[in-house]
Design a protein around this motif. Structure first.
Motif, PDB file in Angstrom:
ATOM      1  N   VAL A  12      75.828  39.317   5.254  1.00 12.00           N
ATOM      2  CA  VAL A  12      75.004  39.024   4.079  1.00 12.00           C
ATOM      3  C   VAL A  12      74.981  40.258   3.177  1.00 12.00           C
ATOM      4  O   VAL A  12      75.145  41.380   3.650  1.00 12.00           O
ATOM      5  CB  VAL A  12      73.545  38.623   4.449  1.00 12.00           C
ATOM      6  N   PRO A  13      74.761  40.069   1.871  1.00 14.53           N
ATOM      7  CA  PRO A  13      74.649  41.234   0.978  1.00 14.53           C
ATOM      8  C   PRO A  13      73.331  41.966   1.203  1.00 14.53           C
ATOM      9  O   PRO A  13      72.320  41.357   1.542  1.00 14.53           O
ATOM     10  CB  PRO A  13      74.701  40.624  -0.425  1.00 14.53           C
ATOM     11  N   HIS A  14      73.354  43.286   1.023  1.00 13.23           N
ATOM     12  CA  HIS A  14      72.158  44.115   1.153  1.00 13.23           C
ATOM     13  C   HIS A  14      71.564  44.339  -0.235  1.00 13.23           C
ATOM     14  O   HIS A  14      72.297  44.514  -1.208  1.00 13.23           O
ATOM     15  CB  HIS A  14      72.507  45.451   1.812  1.00 13.23           C
ATOM     16  N   ALA A  15      70.248  44.345  -0.351  1.00 13.64           N
ATOM     17  CA  ALA A  15      69.568  44.494  -1.636  1.00 13.64           C
ATOM     18  C   ALA A  15      69.932  45.796  -2.346  1.00 13.64           C
ATOM     19  O   ALA A  15      69.932  45.858  -3.575  1.00 13.64           O
ATOM     20  CB  ALA A  15      68.057  44.411  -1.452  1.00 13.64           C
ATOM     21  N   ARG A  16      70.256  46.837  -1.589  1.00 11.35           N
ATOM     22  CA  ARG A  16      70.589  48.134  -2.192  1.00 11.35           C
ATOM     23  C   ARG A  16      72.093  48.359  -2.299  1.00 11.35           C
ATOM     24  O   ARG A  16      72.541  49.481  -2.492  1.00 11.35           O
ATOM     25  CB  ARG A  16      69.959  49.261  -1.378  1.00 11.35           C
ATOM     26  N   MET A  58      73.475  34.814  10.389  1.00  8.96           N
ATOM     27  CA  MET A  58      72.368  35.469   9.709  1.00  8.96           C
ATOM     28  C   MET A  58      72.240  34.910   8.309  1.00  8.96           C
ATOM     29  O   MET A  58      73.185  34.372   7.754  1.00  8.96           O
ATOM     30  CB  MET A  58      72.523  36.989   9.694  1.00  8.96           C
ATOM     31  N   THR A  59      71.033  35.046   7.802  1.00 10.24           N
ATOM     32  CA  THR A  59      70.742  34.609   6.445  1.00 10.24           C
ATOM     33  C   THR A  59      69.621  35.479   5.902  1.00 10.24           C
ATOM     34  O   THR A  59      69.029  36.262   6.636  1.00 10.24           O
ATOM     35  CB  THR A  59      70.355  33.110   6.414  1.00 10.24           C
ATOM     36  N   THR A  60      69.351  35.353   4.630  1.00 13.94           N
ATOM     37  CA  THR A  60      68.257  36.082   3.997  1.00 13.94           C
ATOM     38  C   THR A  60      67.299  35.091   3.365  1.00 13.94           C
ATOM     39  O   THR A  60      67.651  33.942   3.113  1.00 13.94           O
ATOM     40  CB  THR A  60      68.776  37.043   2.911  1.00 13.94           C
ATOM     41  N   ASP A  61      66.077  35.552   3.108  1.00 12.68           N
ATOM     42  CA  ASP A  61      65.133  34.710   2.380  1.00 12.68           C
ATOM     43  C   ASP A  61      64.915  35.293   0.983  1.00 12.68           C
ATOM     44  O   ASP A  61      65.502  36.319   0.620  1.00 12.68           O
ATOM     45  CB  ASP A  61      63.820  34.527   3.152  1.00 12.68           C
ATOM     46  N   SER A  62      64.075  34.661   0.197  1.00 14.65           N
ATOM     47  CA  SER A  62      63.862  35.077  -1.196  1.00 14.65           C
ATOM     48  C   SER A  62      63.195  36.444  -1.315  1.00 14.65           C
ATOM     49  O   SER A  62      63.240  37.064  -2.366  1.00 14.65           O
ATOM     50  CB  SER A  62      63.028  34.030  -1.936  1.00 14.65           C
ATOM     51  N   PRO A  87      69.942  32.384  27.117  1.00 16.84           N
ATOM     52  CA  PRO A  87      69.221  32.105  25.879  1.00 16.84           C
ATOM     53  C   PRO A  87      69.212  33.295  24.915  1.00 16.84           C
ATOM     54  O   PRO A  87      69.188  34.454  25.333  1.00 16.84           O
ATOM     55  CB  PRO A  87      67.806  31.794  26.348  1.00 16.84           C
ATOM     56  N   GLY A  88      69.244  32.981  23.645  1.00 17.06           N
ATOM     57  CA  GLY A  88      69.229  34.009  22.611  1.00 17.06           C
ATOM     58  C   GLY A  88      67.849  34.130  21.979  1.00 17.06           C
ATOM     59  O   GLY A  88      66.886  33.470  22.384  1.00 17.06           O
ATOM     60  N   ARG A  89      67.778  34.998  20.970  1.00 17.25           N
ATOM     61  CA  ARG A  89      66.519  35.246  20.259  1.00 17.25           C
ATOM     62  C   ARG A  89      66.776  35.206  18.761  1.00 17.25           C
ATOM     63  O   ARG A  89      67.908  35.400  18.319  1.00 17.25           O
ATOM     64  CB  ARG A  89      65.990  36.627  20.643  1.00 17.25           C
ATOM     65  N   LEU A  90      65.719  35.000  18.007  1.00 15.47           N
ATOM     66  CA  LEU A  90      65.787  35.063  16.552  1.00 15.47           C
ATOM     67  C   LEU A  90      64.941  36.240  16.101  1.00 15.47           C
ATOM     68  O   LEU A  90      63.779  36.369  16.496  1.00 15.47           O
ATOM     69  CB  LEU A  90      65.270  33.777  15.908  1.00 15.47           C
ATOM     70  N   TYR A  91      65.541  37.119  15.286  1.00 15.76           N
ATOM     71  CA  TYR A  91      64.858  38.301  14.769  1.00 15.76           C
ATOM     72  C   TYR A  91      64.761  38.206  13.261  1.00 15.76           C
ATOM     73  O   TYR A  91      65.606  37.593  12.609  1.00 15.76           O
ATOM     74  CB  TYR A  91      65.651  39.576  15.106  1.00 15.76           C
ATOM     75  N   VAL A  92      63.733  38.858  12.707  1.00 11.56           N
ATOM     76  CA  VAL A  92      63.650  39.050  11.269  1.00 11.56           C
ATOM     77  C   VAL A  92      63.583  40.551  11.023  1.00 11.56           C
ATOM     78  O   VAL A  92      62.857  41.273  11.702  1.00 11.56           O
ATOM     79  CB  VAL A  92      62.440  38.308  10.636  1.00 11.56           C
ATOM     80  N   ILE A  93      64.407  41.006  10.082  1.00  8.22           N
ATOM     81  CA  ILE A  93      64.423  42.411   9.689  1.00  8.22           C
ATOM     82  C   ILE A  93      63.753  42.487   8.329  1.00  8.22           C
ATOM     83  O   ILE A  93      64.246  41.919   7.350  1.00  8.22           O
ATOM     84  CB  ILE A  93      65.859  42.962   9.617  1.00  8.22           C
TER      85      ILE A  93
END
Length: 110
Positions: A12-16, A58-62, A87-93
């Motif tokens: 995914v693209p990074h904001a910076r 992975m994905t990004t939100d608004s 089993p896997g996990r879901l993370y938010v950065i």
């Protein structure tokens, strides 16, 4: 015998500027003119207690947060060439770099 392949599990693209790349870890890779000078910043590293852990999809939100899933390949049946996953996990950065596990016990459709 366990096979293992390296690769990119998400991008995914990074904001910076640059990209956030998932695979063996989740890392920010900024764009620079000289690739030798790329300063990779690891955002989430794999958990060494898990065998063959990687990050996939992975994905990004608004708001710019990154959601990324993890998966752990336990073994591969060589005769059938099929993987066995734990089993896997879901993370938010967060945009401040904090990492939060938001869900666990997630399966992977193959």
């Amino acid at each position: 015998m366990i096979k293992y392949q390296r690769g990119i599990g998400g991008l995914v693209p990074h904001a910076r500027g640059g990209l956030v790349v998932g695979g063996r870890s989740v890392a920010h890779k900024p764009f620079v003119d000289d690739p030798i000078q790329w300063d990779t910043h690891v955002l989430v590293d794999r958990d060494e207690t898990q065998q063959r852990l990687g990050f996939n999809d992975m994905t990004t939100d608004s708001m710019g947060r990154i959601y990324v899933g993890s998966v752990s390949v336990v073994a591969i049946d060589v005769d059938l060439d099929t993987p066995s996953f734990s089993p896997g996990r879901l993370y938010v950065i967060g945009i401040d770099g904090t990492v939060t596990e938001v869900a666990d016990d997630i399966g992977l459709s193959v």
